[in-house]
Write a protein that holds these residues in place. Structure first.
Motif, PDB file in Angstrom:
ATOM      1  N   LEU B  86     -13.441 -99.333  25.420  1.00 53.55           N
ATOM      2  CA  LEU B  86     -13.596-100.534  25.431  1.00 53.55           C
ATOM      3  C   LEU B  86     -12.493-101.573  26.021  1.00 53.55           C
ATOM      4  N   ILE B  87     -11.194-101.057  26.091  1.00 56.42           N
ATOM      5  CA  ILE B  87     -10.285-101.819  27.102  1.00 56.42           C
ATOM      6  C   ILE B  87     -10.643-101.588  28.578  1.00 56.42           C
ATOM      7  N   ASP B  89     -13.426-101.105  29.844  1.00 60.39           N
ATOM      8  CA  ASP B  89     -14.714-102.072  30.226  1.00 60.39           C
ATOM      9  C   ASP B  89     -14.227-103.567  30.104  1.00 60.39           C
ATOM     10  N   ARG B  90     -13.640-104.117  29.402  1.00 60.94           N
ATOM     11  CA  ARG B  90     -13.171-105.368  29.415  1.00 60.94           C
ATOM     12  C   ARG B  90     -12.439-105.667  30.589  1.00 60.94           C
ATOM     13  N   GLU B  93     -14.255-105.769  34.191  1.00 58.36           N
ATOM     14  CA  GLU B  93     -14.909-106.840  34.270  1.00 58.36           C
ATOM     15  C   GLU B  93     -14.100-108.063  34.755  1.00 58.36           C
ATOM     16  N   LYS B  94     -12.637-108.087  34.587  1.00 58.60           N
ATOM     17  CA  LYS B  94     -11.865-109.004  34.987  1.00 58.60           C
ATOM     18  C   LYS B  94     -11.147-108.464  36.128  1.00 58.60           C
ATOM     19  N   GLU B 298     -13.711-103.388  18.495  1.00 54.40           N
ATOM     20  CA  GLU B 298     -14.197-104.277  19.412  1.00 54.40           C
ATOM     21  C   GLU B 298     -13.040-105.486  19.740  1.00 54.40           C
ATOM     22  N   ASP B 302     -10.660-106.467  22.454  1.00 57.38           N
ATOM     23  CA  ASP B 302     -10.630-107.872  22.985  1.00 57.38           C
ATOM     24  C   ASP B 302      -9.142-108.524  23.075  1.00 57.38           C
ATOM     25  N   ILE B 305      -6.611-107.020  25.429  1.00 51.32           N
ATOM     26  CA  ILE B 305      -6.683-107.230  27.053  1.00 51.32           C
ATOM     27  C   ILE B 305      -6.585-108.630  27.186  1.00 51.32           C
ATOM     28  N   THR B 306      -7.054-109.490  26.427  1.00 50.03           N
ATOM     29  CA  THR B 306      -6.605-111.046  26.489  1.00 50.03           C
ATOM     30  C   THR B 306      -5.108-111.264  26.743  1.00 50.03           C
TER      31      THR B 306
END
Lengths: 342, 342
Positions: B86-87, B89-90, B93-94, B298, B302, B305-306
């Motif tokens: 998941l990390i 993926d996130r 995207e960035k 998730e 999120d 990574i944020t």
């Protein structure tokens, strides 16, 4: 933050050139006719000040980083996670570190990852390749970087790979179901043009044809949202109630399939027998335990790393090795013969 | 192999210096008073010959690689594999790529991996830290590299982290078992001094103490060989036949525990109720399905990574954020009340 000692500091302290220090630290003193006395003075100072060469700078000089880039399809899949882990262990024992990434079977993302690995000076590549990556793999090989493929291969590219005998594995599993008395046997799998998935369908088809049975093939598009895999399996099994056994094409598909079978309230194996490709805890702990085609994960990892290290040690000019390993059909209660009421 | 076009080639073709080309390509033409006419000529040629800057060389210049180093305990563990995925993926995207490694909870290996990541110029670090890594994390922070910890934190190091409320989670799960009428409740877990594992024991102890019940705690040493985890659980449950419920400290422990319960022929929940930390397919598909403490995977990914991207965008000088997320107790049939024969 304390300033790091650099080669320049060493050179300035001893009033010699940076290049001389560099030659000495890289074992080229004799070749460059540097006196033994100077070598000793440099090494003594290096020890005193605790100078540690930056390994990236070193790899830029020596062309060797002792790092291997590993690209799997999806690290959250238990098969790829286990393989990655074992490769990491084996490599670490041999003095190599592994950095890995998931490709998502996305060609563009994989190309991007290859660029990143190349720019970071990895020594070699291990890859479960997506489609249409042929040119990129060829270009790596041409530039002298060893590449070992696994799980699937690229029929048009001459390279080392480690795979399992997918076609025989599904043939054998289908034969097993036929011998147990099942005849309406479905094969439910991901739609894919990759070598391993094509071979799995072929194995199933061959066994069914040999036994003069009608095939039931359902291909589901891969989706990260599990619900969108479960739905079409649910619809397919509901629409084809005569199916008495199902062979799932991967562990992920098998797990989704078991969820559907639970939802439909079907009994295993009385209502429907189940066999899946790949073996893991979900299948072992299921009631009844699920018959599964076990890939020899440790042997796969051993072979991959052995192949790659051989290439790294001896240069890249050798013969290519194409290794196909056999799987093991672990027969459990989910596929045993059921005496049906007449 | 075709030779790659370099900055030097561009400079030679136009009969200008390498430094000038470099300034232009890095957007410093105005600052360096390079004429617009020359800028245009360089950019035109760059386009014509298809020059692509080497991203490592670029990161050496700009100090930014858009790569994040992720260190998990063990990538073959489903919790870490899902988080890593998941990390990845996130981050993708960035515009960031993730390279990851397993630390094995080994301090020396982790230090080695940190060195590798540092030398490869990663922009930031995400880490489930092993013990005794405090100084290394401090040193990364001092050098200006953002570090976000997850799963556990280092009580002595001031840094950002994302964890779950471990203590409340096991307290709550133990309360649930007590309310269902169980009283000889064991807590079986890995022996560990890490924050998350200490908190899990404390939560169990508090609930038992509050209910004036005797605690049964079994700590098992971690071992890569699963048999060496299964054996001590087997011995413990055999030696303590009055235990009527067990709370397992991790998904891995829970899976090993279910294997032992199968071996011993115990019925769940009639002979022994089961609850485990972490939730995954093995527990969902078990018969009966196993009550589990689900971490919000998730939301964890999120938040990690944020936090890290915020630090990367705004520099490292901000306030540290310590985020504790709640878990969800998914109650299933493995822990439901059983009316016992008197």
């Amino acid at each position: 933050m304390t300033k790091k000692i650099s080669i320049v500091d060493i050179a300035n302290t001893l009033n010699i050139s940076k290049t001389t220090v560099s030659f000495i630290l890289n074992g080229r003193a004799q070749e460059k006719r540097i006196s033994e006395e100077l070598v000793e003075r440099v090494l003594k100072l290096v020890k005193e000040v605790g100078y540690k060469p930056n390994s990236l700078a070193k790899s830029l000089r020596t062309g060797k980083s002792n790092i291997i880039g590993l690209m799997v399809e999806d690290i959250s899949n238990p098969f790829f996670a286990s393989i990655a882990r074992l490769i990491e262990d084996r490599a670490y024992e041999k003095g190599y570190r592994i950095i890995y990434c998931s490709t998502d079977n996305d060609t563009g993302k994989t190309q991007d990852l290859i660029t990143m690995f190349r720019d970071r000076h990895v020594d070699g590549y291990i890859m479960a390749p997506p489609s249409n990556i042929d040119d990129d793999v060829r270009s790596l090989l041409k530039s002298g970087s060893p590449v070992v493929l696994f799980d699937r291969y690229l029929p048009e590219v001459e390279t080392d790979y480690v795979v399992v005998d997918n076609q025989f594995s599904t043939y054998n599993a289908t034969r097993h179901l036929i011998e147990q008395g099942y005849s309406k046997i479905a094969f439910i799998t991901f739609s894919s043009q990759q070598s391993q998935m094509m071979d799995r369908v072929t194995g199933y088809k061959n066994a069914m044809k040999e036994a003069k049975l009608k095939t039931f093939i359902k291909e589901v598009d891969f989706n990260r949202n599990e619900e969108l895999i479960i739905e079409p399996i649910h619809a397919y099994l509901k629409k084809n109630p005569t199916i008495d056994a199902v062979l799932f094409g991967t562990d992920h598909m098998g797990t989704c399939g078991l969820k559907v079978i639970n939802q439909l309230g079907l009994k295993v194996p009385d209502d429907i027998a189940v066999v899946s490709f790949d073996d893991y805890d979900v299948f072992k702990l299921h009631s009844p335990p699920v018959t599964a085609i076990a890939q020899p994960i440790e042997t796969i990892a051993d072979n991959i790393i052995t192949l790659l290290l051989k290439k790294l040690d001896n240069g890249n000019a050798q013969t290519m090795q194409k290794i196909t390993l056999s799987t093991n059909l672990n027969i459990r209660n989910s596929s045993k013969q059921v005496v049906k009421a007449v």
